[in-house]
Structures are given as C-alpha cells and as structure tokens.
Design a protein around this motif. Structure first.
Motif, PDB file in Angstrom:
ATOM      1  N   GLU A 424       1.014  -1.286  -0.030  1.00  0.00           N
ATOM      2  CA  GLU A 424      -0.084   0.187   0.151  1.00  0.00           C
ATOM      3  C   GLU A 424       0.868   1.099  -0.194  1.00  0.00           C
ATOM      4  O   GLU A 424       0.564   2.404  -0.674  1.00  0.00           O
ATOM      5  N   ALA A 425       2.286   1.204   0.690  1.00  0.00           N
ATOM      6  CA  ALA A 425       2.778   2.436   0.862  1.00  0.00           C
ATOM      7  C   ALA A 425       3.460   2.661  -0.405  1.00  0.00           C
ATOM      8  O   ALA A 425       3.739   3.931  -0.880  1.00  0.00           O
ATOM      9  N   THR A 426       4.180   1.612  -1.201  1.00  0.00           N
ATOM     10  CA  THR A 426       5.049   1.895  -2.311  1.00  0.00           C
ATOM     11  C   THR A 426       4.941   0.974  -3.504  1.00  0.00           C
ATOM     12  O   THR A 426       5.623   1.062  -4.403  1.00  0.00           O
ATOM     13  N   GLY A 427       4.036  -0.248  -3.135  1.00  0.00           N
ATOM     14  CA  GLY A 427       3.715  -0.912  -4.525  1.00  0.00           C
ATOM     15  C   GLY A 427       4.491  -2.203  -4.063  1.00  0.00           C
ATOM     16  O   GLY A 427       5.272  -2.374  -3.216  1.00  0.00           O
ATOM     17  N   PRO A 428       4.343  -3.390  -5.100  1.00  0.00           N
ATOM     18  CA  PRO A 428       4.760  -4.591  -4.760  1.00  0.00           C
ATOM     19  C   PRO A 428       6.303  -4.608  -5.158  1.00  0.00           C
ATOM     20  O   PRO A 428       6.734  -5.296  -6.124  1.00  0.00           O
ATOM     21  N   ASP A 429       7.239  -4.485  -4.325  1.00  0.00           N
ATOM     22  CA  ASP A 429       8.576  -4.689  -4.199  1.00  0.00           C
ATOM     23  C   ASP A 429       8.894  -6.102  -4.228  1.00  0.00           C
ATOM     24  O   ASP A 429       8.160  -6.858  -3.737  1.00  0.00           O
ATOM     25  N   GLN A 430      10.152  -6.361  -4.237  1.00  0.00           N
ATOM     26  CA  GLN A 430      10.634  -7.806  -4.080  1.00  0.00           C
ATOM     27  C   GLN A 430      10.423  -8.088  -2.590  1.00  0.00           C
ATOM     28  O   GLN A 430      10.143  -9.569  -2.515  1.00  0.00           O
ATOM     29  N   THR A 431      10.451  -7.515  -1.494  1.00  0.00           N
ATOM     30  CA  THR A 431      10.343  -7.686  -0.240  1.00  0.00           C
ATOM     31  C   THR A 431       8.802  -8.258   0.088  1.00  0.00           C
ATOM     32  O   THR A 431       8.495  -9.159   0.834  1.00  0.00           O
ATOM     33  N   VAL A 432       7.931  -7.478  -0.677  1.00  0.00           N
ATOM     34  CA  VAL A 432       6.471  -8.100  -0.737  1.00  0.00           C
ATOM     35  C   VAL A 432       6.299  -9.312  -1.346  1.00  0.00           C
ATOM     36  O   VAL A 432       5.616 -10.325  -0.515  1.00  0.00           O
TER      37      VAL A 432
END
Length: 547
Positions: A424-432
């Motif tokens: 929600e904060a920054t979008g689906p990065d690798q950590t997600v």
C-alpha cells in the motif's frame, strides 16, 4: 514443564483482588502464607508480586468457544441456534443494552494499573521491576487495543480508580480514537525498550510489543481511520513489521496442520499466546466446542464454528490459481478435488475423513451431518465443519484435557501484515513477494507471478491473509479496518447443498439458513458503548446513531 503461569498453586488466593487459576506441577514459589497473600505482603517480594501479574496474564482473552468472533464475519457461522452472532449481530438489531462488547476489559486494565502503581512504588529489585513493569504495560496496551478496535475511542485510564476515595472523579470521558491509538503505540514503544527478545514461556517479549504496535498501526492505516489514505501510515506499519522480520528471531513452523496443537505450543512461529493447561480451569475447550458435531451418529462436538462457502471459495487450487481463474481447473460439480493444502488442513467437507470415518453432508441419505438448510440447529448450517486446530485426540464434547495455547500473534501474520503495508505504501517490491511467497511455500503453492500491479497484489494479499489466518479471529477486524464490512456483511453467507438429481449428485451453492447479514455503515463499524456503562458514567458519549 517450564511455564511459570502453569506452576502456581491452585490454592493461592489474592484476597479481594484475584482468584488464581494456575495449576501446580511442582514447587515453584515459596509464598508465605501458602494459602493466602495479603495486600501487606503482596508487594514485598517478587514472588508474591508475580502472582498478581500472572493474574493479569490470565485476563488475556482466549477463544470464545461458545460463539467465536469469527462467526461475526463472513468466514463462519455458529451451528447452534440462538447465538448473538446469528440472531443479533448478523441482522444488526443490537442496541447498547444487548450488543456484544469488550467493555469488561476495564477489569483487566485496572489490575494492570494496580500492578504498575504498587510495583513502581515498591523497593523490589530494580532489574525485575524494569521487565515486569514493561510486561504490565504491554498487557494494558493489548487490552486497550481490543477496546479501540471494536469501540473506537475509549477512556484511557492509567491510574487506579477508587470511587470511595475519589468520588465522581472516577468517571472519565472518552478519549478520541486518535488519542487511544497514540497511547497504545507509545506504551508498546516504551514496553519494547525494556522487554527481552526471549523470555520465560508465556511472558511478553520485545517481539510481542512490536507486533502489537505494528498491528495497531496497520489498523490505523486502513480506510476506517485513514479515509484520505495517508501513505505515511502504511509506511510506518511496514517499517515496524520489518523490524520483526529483520531480527530473524521467528520463522514459519514446518507443519501448518499441527502448528496449533499442544505438542507444538510456543513453537518458532509463535510471538505471543494465551497459555492453557488441560484438566484445570485453564483448559482449552475448543476441540469439543467448535469441532465437528457427529461421527457415526455419535455426538463428538457442538459445531460452534461452521465454515461458510464464501471462505471455502477463497482457498486456491493446488496450482496456486484462485477458483475464479478459468485456467485453475476448478470443477463446480467436483469442488473438493485439487484444492490447496490448507483447505484439506482446515475444512471438514463432504466425503472427507474425520476420526476415521467419512463425513457425509449430502441430503436424503439419513446423515446427521446433512447440511441444515432450515436453520434448525441439528448439524452444520453450511455443509462444513472446522478442522484447523482441532486435535483428534481431544475431539469429544465436553473434553477439558487440551493444553493447546490460543495463539494471538504469529510470524505468518507479521509477514502478511508487512506485505500489505509495504504494497500500500510503495507498491509490490521484491520484499512483498518474498513475504507472501514464504507463506505460499509452506502451503506447497507456487510463487506469485511476477509483474503484478499494486491492485492485483492487494487482491492476492487479502486472499492469502483470509485463508492463512482463518478462524484466528482476524477476519472481522480486517473487514472493519478496510471498510469492507459494508460490502461483505450485507446479504447472505452461503452453504453447499448436495442432493441427488436423477442418478447424479449435484452441488449447489445456496444462502445459509440464518445467514442473512445487515451492516449499517453509518454506525456498525463501532460497537456501542454498553448502556450499563453510560448509566454509571454520564460523561461517556455514545457512538454515533446508537441513541
């Protein structure tokens, strides 16, 4: 046995303040006198003071097996007639006089306040005081978090009230929801600074305090308290949960099926749990209370949790695709074949085995477990029973031998919460992806496909969260914080009707008997303040539209 809360003598009583219910396994404390602790001696030794704090721990709510909060959501229904979840909350006909409530937690809060006041003033050993006061502050913050979740802003009371001494000054107005949230977060921060990373079994740790902080921040970031979608709130929650991940203190327990059994109490995934002990007043009664009702015509449980068809449909196929995906291979007339592993570990369905017998929910074959389409409280109302967390060796009505703890926070929830907040904060990065794929790996599902949009990842996370945390009392708070309750809890939850048409068994999804729900967005996102509390305290203002 090394759990301090389960070693205390059942004979010890704290006069006028607590009735202790901890079983004695061996000599643990040298308390004088052995059958009684007076106020004069209570705060003079760490052993006696621990008795009081242990009673605060005992005030931590466990699963309400007669009508769990999961039944108030769209995940399950109570198999018994006349329950609050179905008769009052479901159709939204409750009032301040008869609504479900968390207000009774003020008794636990007063105990915590009393402990904090007296231990702070005592001459007890400094290092012991530091840790125990942090534990008490964590517990108090946890109690307030439950009140805040369901009632919104509540009076934040940190002193010990005594009407005989203080008169009307004991009657306090409500703090705002924001003030209540700020208090919870501040207390968690302060407690975490003094709590150890590891502790005696059952006691609060740094991880428990940080998880509570993150859970409150996640709730505060949702649309209920964050209508403008301030991304900084999601960012803060993500950072808090990432702190837990980065400690590498917790990991996913290898076996989801037995994660919740007594033999795996306090395993590597557990962050905080309400302790239980079979054969005492601290027994866990969930197996007989919420488990399957009939096996071979014999009563084996009360069926207080019947999973809905709506939840069953949320379980993916073994190939990782949701059943709504045309490529999933789902067959509506053969709906229990090829589903993901957690479905088989969580749900008792028609044709499945339970206690060595085939469970039959079909109509017209004389089965006592045939789906109850008429809401007559004979068997499952939905065509399903719960399997998750039900230990077969304790699956009998009235059994009180189970020592399985009630897990409040576990690492899987941290991963799910981090993934949601970061997405929600920054979008689906690798950590997600990494967080969600860890959970899917245990469920033997393939990784999520690369390149998902933020919206597609949100859908995947919400589904994963619903399935992974099913029956752990997380679904209703999720629907509230995201303002999805007005959508999901308006209409009917569903059941599976299995009947023979010609020479073929047909599967038809139908509204569950007694499963009609109404949710008024103008008021139902918060439970009312109990009328009994308002009658005593005229400074309390009722939640909107309950007057």
């Amino acid at each position: 046995m090394n759990n301090p809360f389960l070693k205390l003598s059942m004979r010890v009583l704290l006069i006028g303040m607590l009735s202790l219910s901890f079983h004695s396994c061996n000599k643990f404390l040298d308390v004088v006198p052995k059958d009684q602790v007076t106020d004069e001696t209570l705060w003079s030794s760490t052993a006696n003071a621990d008795l009081f704090l242990n009673d605060v721990y005992a005030s931590v709510p466990s699963l309400l097996t007669g009508d769990p909060w999961e039944n108030f959501s769209d995940n399950s229904m109570n198999g018994q007639a006349g329950r609050v979840s179905t008769n009052i909350y479901g159709p939204s006909i409750y009032t301040p006089s008869n609504a479900p409530s968390q207000w009774g937690l003020y008794t636990a809060i007063r105990k915590a306040n009393l402990f904090i006041k007296n231990v702070t003033a005592s001459t007890l050993e400094a290092d012991w005081k530091k840790v125990r006061l942090a534990e008490a502050r964590f517990l108090r913050a946890y109690f307030y978090s439950i009140l805040w979740t369901y009632h919104g802003g509540v009076p934040v009371i940190t002193d010990v009230l005594n009407q005989n001494e203080q008169g009307d000054e004991v009657f306090r107005p409500r703090n705002t929801a924001a003030e209540t949230f700020d208090f919870i977060v501040a207390e968690c921060t302060a407690a975490a600074a003094d709590l150890p990373l590891t502790a005696e079994t059952g006691r609060a740790t740094w991880g428990a305090a940080i998880t509570l902080k993150g859970s409150a921040e996640l709730f505060n970031a949702g649309a209920l308290h964050n209508p403008s979608n301030d991304l900084a709130r999601w960012e803060q929650a993500a950072k808090t949960f990432k702190r837990i991940i980065d400690t590498a203190r917790y990991s996913l327990f290898s076996n989801y099926n037995t994660l919740f059994f007594e033999e795996n109490n306090n395993n590597v995934e557990v962050i905080f749990a309400r302790q239980h002990m079979g054969g005492t007043s601290l027994a866990n009664y969930r197996d007989g209370e919420i488990g399957p009702r009939f096996v071979n015509g014999a009563l084996t449980g009360w069926g207080h949790v019947n999973p809905t068809q709506d939840l069953v449909d949320a379980y993916a196929m073994a190939n990782g695709l949701p059943i709504t995906d045309p490529a999933s291979g789902y067959d509506a007339q053969n709906p229990y074949v090829g589903r993901e592993k957690r479905f088989y570990e969580s749900i008792v369905y028609d044709g499945s085995q339970w206690l060595g017998s085939e469970m039959i929910m079909k109509q017209g074959v004389g089965s006592l477990n045939a789906t109850d389409l008429n809401n007559s409280s004979i068997s499952t109302r939905t065509g399903y029973y719960i399997r998750k967390g039900i230990n077969p060796k304790y699956a009998s009505a009235g059994n009180n031998q189970n020592s399985a703890n009630w897990i409040i926070y576990r690492y899987a929830e941290v991963l799910l919460s981090y993934a949601e907040a970061r997405n929600e904060a920054t979008g689906p990065d690798q950590t997600v992806y990494d967080a969600i794929n860890l959970i899917r790996e245990r469920a033997e599902l393939p990784d999520l496909p690369e390149g998902l949009s933020q919206g597609a990842m949100r859908t995947a996370i919400h589904r994963e969260r619903r399935v992974e945390l099913a029956f752990e009392e997380k679904r209703l708070p999720d629907l509230l914080r995201l303002r999805l309750a007005e959508v999901v809890l308006n209409g009917a939850v569903h059941a599976m009707k299995i009947e023979k048409v010609g020479d073929k068994w047909t599967y038809t999804i139908v509204p569950a008997g007694g499963g009609t729900k109404v949710f008024n967005a103008a008021k139902n996102y918060f439970l009312p303040i109990p009328q009994s509390a308002i009658d005593k305290n005229n400074q309390l203002v009722q939640n909107p539209n309950y007057d």
